[in-house]
Design a protein around this motif. Structure first.
Motif, PDB file in Angstrom:
ATOM      1  N   ARG A   1       0.835  -1.202   0.000  1.00 50.85           N
ATOM      2  CA  ARG A   1       0.000   0.000   0.000  1.00 50.85           C
ATOM      3  C   ARG A   1       0.870   1.252   0.000  1.00 50.85           C
ATOM      4  N   ARG A   2       1.934   1.240   0.776  1.00 50.96           N
ATOM      5  CA  ARG A   2       2.813   2.409   0.844  1.00 50.96           C
ATOM      6  C   ARG A   2       3.515   2.654  -0.493  1.00 50.96           C
ATOM      7  N   LEU A   3       3.954   1.578  -1.158  1.00 45.68           N
ATOM      8  CA  LEU A   3       4.621   1.733  -2.449  1.00 45.68           C
ATOM      9  C   LEU A   3       3.672   2.320  -3.489  1.00 45.68           C
ATOM     10  N   ILE A   4       2.440   1.813  -3.519  1.00 46.16           N
ATOM     11  CA  ILE A   4       1.451   2.335  -4.474  1.00 46.16           C
ATOM     12  C   ILE A   4       1.197   3.814  -4.212  1.00 46.16           C
ATOM     13  N   ARG A   5       1.072   4.176  -2.946  1.00 45.36           N
ATOM     14  CA  ARG A   5       0.754   5.568  -2.611  1.00 45.36           C
ATOM     15  C   ARG A   5       1.939   6.503  -2.836  1.00 45.36           C
ATOM     16  N   ARG A   6       3.152   6.017  -2.580  1.00 43.39           N
ATOM     17  CA  ARG A   6       4.341   6.832  -2.858  1.00 43.39           C
ATOM     18  C   ARG A   6       4.435   7.122  -4.357  1.00 43.39           C
ATOM     19  N   ALA A   7       4.203   6.082  -5.159  1.00 38.22           N
ATOM     20  CA  ALA A   7       4.282   6.251  -6.610  1.00 38.22           C
ATOM     21  C   ALA A   7       3.148   7.135  -7.114  1.00 38.22           C
ATOM     22  N   TYR A   8       1.943   6.940  -6.588  1.00 43.39           N
ATOM     23  CA  TYR A   8       0.793   7.745  -7.010  1.00 43.39           C
ATOM     24  C   TYR A   8       1.018   9.219  -6.698  1.00 43.39           C
ATOM     25  N   ARG A   9       1.578   9.483  -5.525  1.00 41.29           N
ATOM     26  CA  ARG A   9       1.837  10.870  -5.128  1.00 41.29           C
ATOM     27  C   ARG A   9       2.854  11.512  -6.067  1.00 41.29           C
ATOM     28  N   ARG A  10       3.872  10.754  -6.488  1.00 44.53           N
ATOM     29  CA  ARG A  10       4.845  11.321  -7.446  1.00 44.53           C
ATOM     30  C   ARG A  10       4.158  11.626  -8.772  1.00 44.53           C
ATOM     31  N   GLY A  11       3.179  10.804  -9.132  1.00 46.45           N
ATOM     32  CA  GLY A  11       2.397  11.106 -10.323  1.00 46.45           C
ATOM     33  C   GLY A  11       1.643  12.415 -10.169  1.00 46.45           C
ATOM     34  N   ASN A  12       1.096  12.658  -8.969  1.00 44.16           N
ATOM     35  CA  ASN A  12       0.439  13.941  -8.677  1.00 44.16           C
ATOM     36  C   ASN A  12       1.392  15.106  -8.910  1.00 44.16           C
ATOM     37  N   LEU A  13       2.620  14.942  -8.414  1.00 44.46           N
ATOM     38  CA  LEU A  13       3.613  16.018  -8.547  1.00 44.46           C
ATOM     39  C   LEU A  13       4.023  16.237  -9.997  1.00 44.46           C
ATOM     40  N   LEU A  14       3.779  15.219 -10.834  1.00 40.82           N
ATOM     41  CA  LEU A  14       4.065  15.359 -12.272  1.00 40.82           C
ATOM     42  C   LEU A  14       2.848  15.828 -13.055  1.00 40.82           C
ATOM     43  N   GLY A  15       1.758  16.136 -12.329  1.00 39.49           N
ATOM     44  CA  GLY A  15       0.577  16.700 -12.975  1.00 39.49           C
ATOM     45  C   GLY A  15      -0.560  15.739 -13.210  1.00 39.49           C
ATOM     46  N   LEU A  16      -0.428  14.473 -12.763  1.00 39.92           N
ATOM     47  CA  LEU A  16      -1.507  13.497 -12.941  1.00 39.92           C
ATOM     48  C   LEU A  16      -2.455  13.551 -11.750  1.00 39.92           C
ATOM     49  N   ASP A  17      -3.754  13.583 -12.017  1.00 35.78           N
ATOM     50  CA  ASP A  17      -4.720  13.618 -10.915  1.00 35.78           C
ATOM     51  C   ASP A  17      -5.681  12.430 -10.950  1.00 35.78           C
ATOM     52  N   LYS A  18      -5.376  11.446 -11.821  1.00 37.33           N
ATOM     53  CA  LYS A  18      -6.205  10.248 -11.909  1.00 37.33           C
ATOM     54  C   LYS A  18      -5.301   9.015 -11.885  1.00 37.33           C
ATOM     55  N   PRO A  19      -5.856   7.841 -11.550  1.00 35.79           N
ATOM     56  CA  PRO A  19      -5.045   6.616 -11.523  1.00 35.79           C
ATOM     57  C   PRO A  19      -4.307   6.385 -12.836  1.00 35.79           C
ATOM     58  N   PHE A  20      -3.075   5.921 -12.735  1.00 33.80           N
ATOM     59  CA  PHE A  20      -2.257   5.675 -13.920  1.00 33.80           C
ATOM     60  C   PHE A  20      -1.334   4.471 -13.746  1.00 33.80           C
ATOM     61  N   LEU A  21      -1.023   4.118 -12.498  1.00 38.65           N
ATOM     62  CA  LEU A  21      -0.068   3.038 -12.244  1.00 38.65           C
ATOM     63  C   LEU A  21      -0.548   1.710 -12.823  1.00 38.65           C
ATOM     64  N   TYR A  22      -1.848   1.473 -12.741  1.00 34.88           N
ATOM     65  CA  TYR A  22      -2.385   0.189 -13.181  1.00 34.88           C
ATOM     66  C   TYR A  22      -2.105  -0.065 -14.661  1.00 34.88           C
ATOM     67  N   ARG A  23      -1.967   1.017 -15.440  1.00 35.60           N
ATOM     68  CA  ARG A  23      -1.655   0.848 -16.860  1.00 35.60           C
ATOM     69  C   ARG A  23      -0.183   0.496 -17.078  1.00 35.60           C
ATOM     70  N   LEU A  24       0.683   0.890 -16.139  1.00 37.69           N
ATOM     71  CA  LEU A  24       2.117   0.625 -16.278  1.00 37.69           C
ATOM     72  C   LEU A  24       2.471  -0.828 -15.999  1.00 37.69           C
ATOM     73  N   ALA A  25       1.595  -1.549 -15.285  1.00 39.98           N
ATOM     74  CA  ALA A  25       1.885  -2.949 -14.942  1.00 39.98           C
ATOM     75  C   ALA A  25       2.107  -3.788 -16.196  1.00 39.98           C
ATOM     76  N   SER A  26       1.361  -3.494 -17.266  1.00 44.99           N
ATOM     77  CA  SER A  26       1.522  -4.269 -18.505  1.00 44.99           C
ATOM     78  C   SER A  26       2.895  -4.046 -19.119  1.00 44.99           C
ATOM     79  N   THR A  27       3.465  -2.861 -18.945  1.00 47.58           N
ATOM     80  CA  THR A  27       4.809  -2.589 -19.456  1.00 47.58           C
ATOM     81  C   THR A  27       5.831  -3.435 -18.708  1.00 47.58           C
ATOM     82  N   VAL A  28       5.658  -3.547 -17.387  1.00 48.30           N
ATOM     83  CA  VAL A  28       6.535  -4.409 -16.595  1.00 48.30           C
ATOM     84  C   VAL A  28       6.411  -5.851 -17.081  1.00 48.30           C
ATOM     85  N   GLY A  29       5.178  -6.285 -17.342  1.00 48.33           N
ATOM     86  CA  GLY A  29       4.953  -7.640 -17.830  1.00 48.33           C
ATOM     87  C   GLY A  29       5.664  -7.902 -19.151  1.00 48.33           C
ATOM     88  N   ASP A  30       5.622  -6.927 -20.060  1.00 50.94           N
ATOM     89  CA  ASP A  30       6.298  -7.077 -21.355  1.00 50.94           C
ATOM     90  C   ASP A  30       7.801  -7.252 -21.189  1.00 50.94           C
TER      91      ASP A  30
END
Length: 879
Positions: free
Chosen positions: A306-335
């Protein structure tokens, strides 16, 4: 350029050709090691071999192990993204010798691989050794030919490794690579010692030659061993001629995907680069943790996720994202990882769903946290202080998932500081709770009690027999100490030479039964295995005296075992059915198999519908009626997996495993007791389906006689209802629907009557109006009205009086209810939410709301009149 997949393959091939057995990566969730939260090194899965508690058919091994370091002494979290070489998730390449070769061959292998296979120039390589290790120095200097000026001696802190406070340990030697003077000029020895980014530690060779006693004394090991570890990410950076791990093919596709999401350039040279690297690192850890069965929660491993997800999500906020985005990156890791970890691909839909749910949850709590922070800041300023208390900041962090750095940023904007020391104190308390939640120290102490008995091996015949006519009592234990006998009425733990009793394992409870001899009779109340190969029986002597060395007969409770075996085979049918109906993302993540029922935890992102539950039950009962043969065979782990058998993430498998097949329907690696054919199960019935955590569901079910009893009980209740309602059981639903409809109509009539009562009260509202400090106040008491009715009445009164304050009270179901309403023109003078807090204390409760409307409730029914009277006193104070 050598890609990451090539590095893995070359490493494994190199050592396989030199007699090493390739061992697959273990799960990130350690099995049978209470000292670890996560697998953090390649040697973890071989720990019992190093300790002499387990033996394998091979004495040389090689592996590529997925690791996570986010806690304990190996905690790189704060360095992630800020240095080119630190990560939470990483892969460790390692070769191991269990009493086979030692220093000379380990060093020779390492040098050959690095310089001849990976072709790194020797001129850029430096060696560190333990300051007292002359043998290692001579091998590097005289055999390998490294000039003494490139071999540096360091102390225990840097070049001596220990498994723990006691146990195997020894000096180590590290191979460092020079990235070039353009990074930092200086003396290589000093730069390596201080951890300069110019030098990369590629490989650590640990020479386990000593055993450390509790008093600190070092004794020589009879069979010195080798444990090595090479970070794949660091080696990839060097072989791909990159200065940073984040520039390799392990990370670049992820970084490119992040840039597409955010519209940012990388690298930009600013703080945003750090945020991007943190997200790239964390999504790898997030993907593999969820893939290995961890779900977000507030304790233990789930809290780390939970902490890792929230740390990463918050960095996304600081980069200008205000909606979920991490879940889409999981497929890149899978590739990127699919060749090395093909099982990740089938789990990606589930991983993405769990990640998305946690992101959405955090997005909501983040907005709530911002409101709470504003409240803290206001309270701090109002008190004349400039430091927000640490315990308050920790509540923000723990309850709302509010990152500490965000609290610091917001505080700075308001010229405030936060009490970091107080925060850290609360954080340490929380960490201690987390450590206790996964049983660590308690289990470690419990296991240590049995270390003295590890050489007492029991021949286990529970697969073949339910009765052993003659077995010997090898030892009797009570309170962690060996005793000679147990008398009538006494209980203790007994170790036998041969046992038909199955020891609790893999979710299946231990066997019970009888232990008897010519001079005693006892019952076996449980059976468990605290250490590999050691089986312990909890025995209570009912008559006579049980002594060490006695011969005895051991008899399993056959009826109980049959019930257990029915439930165990049913869990396999359930697992296969869920995967067939819900999808391949379903994986077992926990189970309990007892005589009375089975409990099955599995990964899935939504509650099962009634139709899905029916389909699962139908499919399982269909397989039971087909009377499929249940077969078992002993094979290697590799062969079992190659046959398509399911392996359970929470289990630790040895070199040899049991493959359980149910016709062509199910294949699982399992060490439990099963029926011979599915027809023995009789009947399968699900009795509940519920949530355990985010992305984790639980099914409880019964089989055989227990299932029949359950159905019989349900049927009896239906008949009782039918008799009470005087209808045929088939007409029950129609009758209940009719009764509910009548009930709704009656409730509507009651509501209308209440409205009439309120209308009558409204006619006399002017007579109950009092003026306080020039403000109209309407106060009124009712009996039996709920909050909704009070709110409706308050709204109608606001329309009627135009300007004023309304205070209404009611008593209902032994509860006192209060409502305060303020007309719009007076909100600037008096707020309902402040006045209600004063009144709520009188009725012993609490309340809240908005400036124009607030409500409260409490047990103090006897003080309702007092509250209404006091409103006239409190009103001037709130102006």
């Amino acid at each position: 350029m050598m890609k990451a997949n090539d590095i893995r393959a070359s490493f494994l091939e190199f050592f396989e050709k030199r007699g090493h057995h390739i061992v697959p990566s273990a799960s990130l969730i350690p099995k049978d090691d209470p000292t670890l939260l996560f697998t953090n090194a390649g040697m973890n899965q071989f720990k019992n071999i190093f300790l002499g508690l387990e033996k394998r058919s091979y004495s040389r091994a090689v592996s590529v192990q997925k690791c996570l370091r986010v806690s304990g002494k190996h905690n790189d979290l704060d360095q992630v993204g800020r240095t080119p070489k630190h990560h939470t998730f990483f892969e460790m390449l390692g070769n191991f010798s269990f009493g086979d070769y030692f220093k000379e061959l380990a060093i020779s292998y390492a040098w050959e691989l690095i310089t001849e296979v990976f072709k790194l120039p020797p001129s850029r390589l430096y060696i560190t050794i333990y300051q007292e290790d002359e043998e290692a120095f001579n091998i590097w200097n005289k055999k390998i030919g490294i000039d003494s000026s490139r071999i540096f001696r360091f102390g225990k802190k840097d070049n001596f490794w220990a498994m723990g406070e006691t146990g195997p340990c020894g000096p180590c030697s590290e191979i460092h690579y020079d990235l070039g003077e353009e990074i930092e000029r200086g003396i290589p020895e000093e730069l390596i010692e201080k951890g300069s980014d110019r030098f990369v530690e590629l490989w650590n060779l640990v020479f386990m030659e000593k055993f450390q006693r509790e008093d600190g004394e070092l004794l020589p090991l009879p069979k010195p061993s080798i444990d090595t570890g090479m970070g794949l990410e660091r080696m990839a950076a060097v072989l791909q001629d990159k200065k940073s791990n984040y520039e390799t093919d392990l990370f670049l596709p992820i970084i490119e995907a992040i840039c597409q999401e955010t519209g940012k350039e990388y690298p930009s040279g600013g703080e945003e680069d750090i945020y991007i690297r943190i997200i790239a690192d964390h999504i790898r850890a997030i993907t593999f943790l969820i893939g290995d069965g961890v779900s977000p929660s507030n304790e233990g491993r789930g809290y780390v996720l939970r902490r890792l997800i929230r740390r990463a999500y918050r960095r996304g906020n600081l980069l200008g994202l205000d909606k979920p985005f991490l879940y889409r990156l999981a497929s890149t890791v899978g590739d990127i990882m699919k060749k090395a970890y093909p099982e990740l691909i089938t789990s990606l839909p589930y991983i993405s769903r769990v990640c998305l749910a946690e992101e959405e949850r955090f997005a909501y709590t983040l907005s709530s946290g911002l409101r709470y922070f504003e409240q803290l800041a206001e309270e701090t300023i109002a008190s004349g202080d400039s430091v927000i208390p640490g315990d308050k900041i920790f509540k923000l962090y723990d309850t709302f998932g509010f990152p500490i750095d965000l609290s610091q940023e917001l505080a700075k904007e308001k010229n405030l500081e936060i009490d970091e020391a107080g925060f850290q104190k609360e954080l340490e308390v929380q960490r201690e709770r987390a450590r206790q939640s996964w049983e660590g120290e308690a289990r470690a102490r419990e296991k240590s009690i049995y270390q003295a008995f590890k050489n007492l091996k029991t021949e286990a015949v529970f697969y073949e027999k339910e009765e052993v006519e003659e077995t010997e009592v090898l030892a009797i234990i009570r309170d962690g100490k060996t005793i000679g006998s147990l008398s009538e009425g006494e209980s203790g733990e007994v170790i036998l030479s041969v046992t038909p009793f199955y020891a609790e394992s893999g979710g299946q409870v231990g066997d019970t039964g009888i232990l008897k001899g010519p001079n005693f009779f006892g019952v076996v109340e449980n059976t468990f295995s605290p250490l590999a190969g050691l089986i312990v029986h909890q025995v209570k002597v009912l008559s006579g005296e049980l002594k060490t060395g006695q011969k005895a007969m051991a008899v399993v409770d056959s009826a109980r075992r049959k019930a257990i075996s029915r439930h165990h085979t049913a869990t396999h049918l359930l697992h296969a059915s869920l995967r067939q109906i819900l999808g391949d993302h379903v994986r077992q993540s926990g189970s309990l198999v007892s005589p009375q029922r089975l409990r099955f935890d599995f990964t899935h992102f939504a509650p099962l519908t009634d139709e899905e539950i029916r389909r699962v039950e139908r499919l399982i009962n269909e397989k039971i009626r087909q009377n499929l043969e249940v077969t078992t065979k002993v094979t290697s782990l590799e062969e079992g997996l190659a046959e398509g058998a399911m392996a359970i993430f929470e289990e630790k498998y040895g070199e040899k495993v049991r493959l359980v097949k149910i016709g062509d329907f199910s294949k699982e690696l399992c060490g439990g007791i099963h029926v011979k054919s599915t027809g023995e199960i009789g009947l399968f019935k699900i009795i509940s389906e519920s949530s355990v955590a985010a992305g984790l569901r639980r099914i409880e079910a019964v089989t055989g006689e227990e299932a029949f009893n359950y159905v019989e009980e349900i049927e009896e209740r239906l008949h009782q209802l039918s008799r009470k309602l005087k209808v045929n059981p088939k007409e029950l639903l129609t009758r209940v629907e009719k009764l509910l409809k009548n009930l709704e109509e009656k409730e509507e009539e009651i509501k209308q009557l209440k409205q009439k009562l309120l209308f009558q009260s409204e006619q006399s509202a002017e007579a109950k109006t009092t003026e306080v400090s020039g403000i109209k106040v309407v106060s009124q008491k009712f009996e039996g009205l709920d909050l909704e009715s009070l709110r409706n009445y308050a709204d109608s009164l606001k329309q009627k009086i135009k300007s004023g304050v309304i205070v209404l009270a009611s008593t209902k179901d032994e509860r006192a209810l209060l409502v305060v309403a303020v007309t719009p023109d007076l909100i600037g003078k008096i707020q309902a939410n402040k006045l209600i807090k004063d009144l709520a204390r009188i009725i012993g409760g609490g309340g809240g709301g908005r400036a124009d409307f607030a409500q409260a409730g409490g047990p103090g029914v006897e003080n309702v009149d007092k509250a209404l009277e006091k409103c006239f006193d409190f009103l001037p104070k709130n102006l």
